[in-house]
Write an enzyme that holds these catalytic residues in place. Sequence first.
Site, PDB file in Angstrom:
ATOM      1  N   HIS A 183      -2.147 -14.337 -19.379  1.00  0.00           N
ATOM      2  CA  HIS A 183      -1.315 -15.529 -19.571  1.00  0.00           C
ATOM      3  C   HIS A 183       0.128 -15.206 -19.230  1.00  0.00           C
ATOM      4  O   HIS A 183       0.716 -14.267 -19.782  1.00  0.00           O
ATOM      5  CB  HIS A 183      -1.443 -16.027 -21.012  1.00  0.00           C
ATOM      6  N   GLU A 186       3.058 -14.318 -21.698  1.00  0.00           N
ATOM      7  CA  GLU A 186       2.821 -13.311 -22.734  1.00  0.00           C
ATOM      8  C   GLU A 186       3.285 -11.938 -22.249  1.00  0.00           C
ATOM      9  O   GLU A 186       2.525 -10.968 -22.167  1.00  0.00           O
ATOM     10  CB  GLU A 186       1.338 -13.351 -23.137  1.00  0.00           C
ATOM     11  N   HIS A 311      -3.104  -9.984 -25.475  1.00  0.00           N
ATOM     12  CA  HIS A 311      -2.479 -11.299 -25.354  1.00  0.00           C
ATOM     13  C   HIS A 311      -1.392 -11.366 -26.421  1.00  0.00           C
ATOM     14  O   HIS A 311      -1.187 -10.420 -27.182  1.00  0.00           O
ATOM     15  CB  HIS A 311      -3.510 -12.414 -25.620  1.00  0.00           C
ATOM     16  N   GLU A 381      -4.203 -10.167 -30.135  1.00  0.00           N
ATOM     17  CA  GLU A 381      -3.046 -11.073 -30.079  1.00  0.00           C
ATOM     18  C   GLU A 381      -1.892 -10.321 -30.738  1.00  0.00           C
ATOM     19  O   GLU A 381      -1.915 -10.056 -31.943  1.00  0.00           O
ATOM     20  CB  GLU A 381      -3.339 -12.375 -30.841  1.00  0.00           C
TER      21      GLU A 381
HETATM   22  O1  0X9 Z   1      -6.615 -19.085 -26.060  1.00  0.00           O
HETATM   23  C1  0X9 Z   1      -6.645 -17.937 -25.576  1.00  0.00           C
HETATM   24  O2  0X9 Z   1      -6.984 -17.720 -24.419  1.00  0.00           O
HETATM   25  C2  0X9 Z   1      -6.247 -16.748 -26.445  1.00  0.00           C
HETATM   26  N1  0X9 Z   1      -5.076 -17.037 -27.200  1.00  0.00           N
HETATM   27  S1  0X9 Z   1      -3.642 -17.171 -26.452  1.00  0.00           S
HETATM   28  O3  0X9 Z   1      -2.694 -17.670 -27.388  1.00  0.00           O
HETATM   29  N2  0X9 Z   1      -3.163 -15.733 -26.011  1.00  0.00           N
HETATM   30  O4  0X9 Z   1      -3.788 -18.000 -25.323  1.00  0.00           O
HETATM   31  C3  0X9 Z   1      -7.332 -16.455 -27.419  1.00  0.00           C
HETATM   32  C4  0X9 Z   1      -8.655 -16.246 -26.824  1.00  0.00           C
HETATM   33  C5  0X9 Z   1      -9.633 -15.958 -27.879  1.00  0.00           C
HETATM   34  N3  0X9 Z   1     -10.912 -16.339 -27.466  1.00  0.00           N
HETATM   35  C6  0X9 Z   1     -11.583 -17.389 -27.998  1.00  0.00           C
HETATM   36  N4  0X9 Z   1     -11.132 -18.054 -29.020  1.00  0.00           N
HETATM   37  N5  0X9 Z   1     -12.703 -17.647 -27.394  1.00  0.00           N
HETATM   38 ZN    ZN Z   2      -3.037 -15.304 -24.013  1.00  0.00          ZN
END
Ligand code: 0X9
Ligand code: ZN
Length: 443
Positions: A183, A186, A311, A381
């Site tokens: 991302h 980040e 992330h 995270e």
């Molecule tokens: O949404 C995402 O891709 C991740 N969080 S972020 O804030 N860095 O964008 C988390 C991904 C975790 N995976 C799932 N929840 N499937």
């Molecule tokens: Zn992310």
Amino acid sequence: MRPVLASLIFVFSLAVASANDASFDAAPAKPVSFKFQKKAPAAPAADDRLWITVKASGAESRETIVNTGISLEEISSDEVSGVGNARMAERLKSLGIKFKAVPLTQRFHMQDFPAEDAAFHNYARLTSDLQGLVAQSNGLASLFSIGRGWAGDKDIWCLRLNSSAHGVEKSDRPAIVYMGTHHAREHLSTEVPLLLAKYLIENRAKPEIASLLAKRDVYFIPMVNPDGAEYDIATGQYRMHRKNVRANDGGSVGVDLNRNYGYHWGEGGSSAEPDSDIYHGPSAFSEPETQAIKKFIEDRLDTMKVVLTFHSFSELILYPWGHKNGPIDDTRAQTAYETMAKTMAQWNGYTPEHSSDLYIASGDTTDWAWGAHKIFAFTFELTPKSMWDGGFYPGAGAISSTFAANLKPALYLLDLADDPYRAAGGNLSSSNVKSTLTANGGR
Ligand code: 0X9
Ligand code: ZN
């Protein structure tokens, strides 16, 4: 979380949801998720502004130009430049005024992180620092490209630590890969794997590190999305960009690379709408960045045992599943995942949980790595915990402390990479990593 803060987040989330229902088409499963707020900032609309330059001298001709709507930013005795768009360029044309126009993003390509965040690595600094690490490593490190980002001019770099196999040469050693910056915004997630590589190279002679490195094949891909990372800083101000830079039909920018992997692609928690921040792309692995990661991992299936993808933010340790609720089927693996996550959480203070406990999201890296290939895969995270502590932009002061907090977890996974199922048995096989972990202190 403190109750007052929790209710503030809830109120904030509701306010945003009603103000902008359209961006909540794929709302997270948990109504009061800590992360709910992060869906609020939509991806920026495609930036169609132009940097327009006109030969002009004197106040009168400048007035004619500003009256077209162009905001003048640079004025010299015979030339002025400023920010406008195609409509304004048309007005100049109809007035018979000659001009040059380039996309604003191109004009400001040389911009960078804000001065106070200069410690973060843009693509150019990352490239030269990775080359520097190779040069100082005395044959331990090598660097190769696994592909290029969507724009086609930036390599996705992979640094490898293995003194007996370099670049893309084959090795029988168990492998681990640390990734960052799927991302764009980040940026801290580039710094942590980069500092980890630097730490291992600088400490390669210490007995406990030397013996770990001697039996592992260690890979770092600190900037999976180089175009997005550059796009986020290209105007000199952060623009909260999340995705890559694919030019979507309709004018929006980018595909969410963490919704583009090909395991249960296109299901819950991802969007088919190109202007959504969680747009999954036209098809699974449609993007060159995810294709590059796929090929990189599938070229090493025999040996690749662990994936750690960094992330930010929220301070979490996440593991599959993410596309659906509930644990994975393999109970031994589930026990290993839980043990690993809890163990690492003791050191970095993050919260361990199934990805889906955060919210359902399909097409992420870890679900694909586990679902398609049974590679143990974690999402960290990173710092901070909340938007109020800096969110995606916590400042350069967060870099070294976030690395320090995650060193022990990263070494722990490195040690386990020969057989992550060992974690279910509760023992680290090599006493050297125990002493490394002890020697390095930590939380
Ligand atoms: O949404 C995402 O891709 C991740 N969080 S972020 O804030 N860095 O964008 C988390 C991904 C975790 N995976 C799932 N929840 N499937
Ligand atoms: Zn992310």
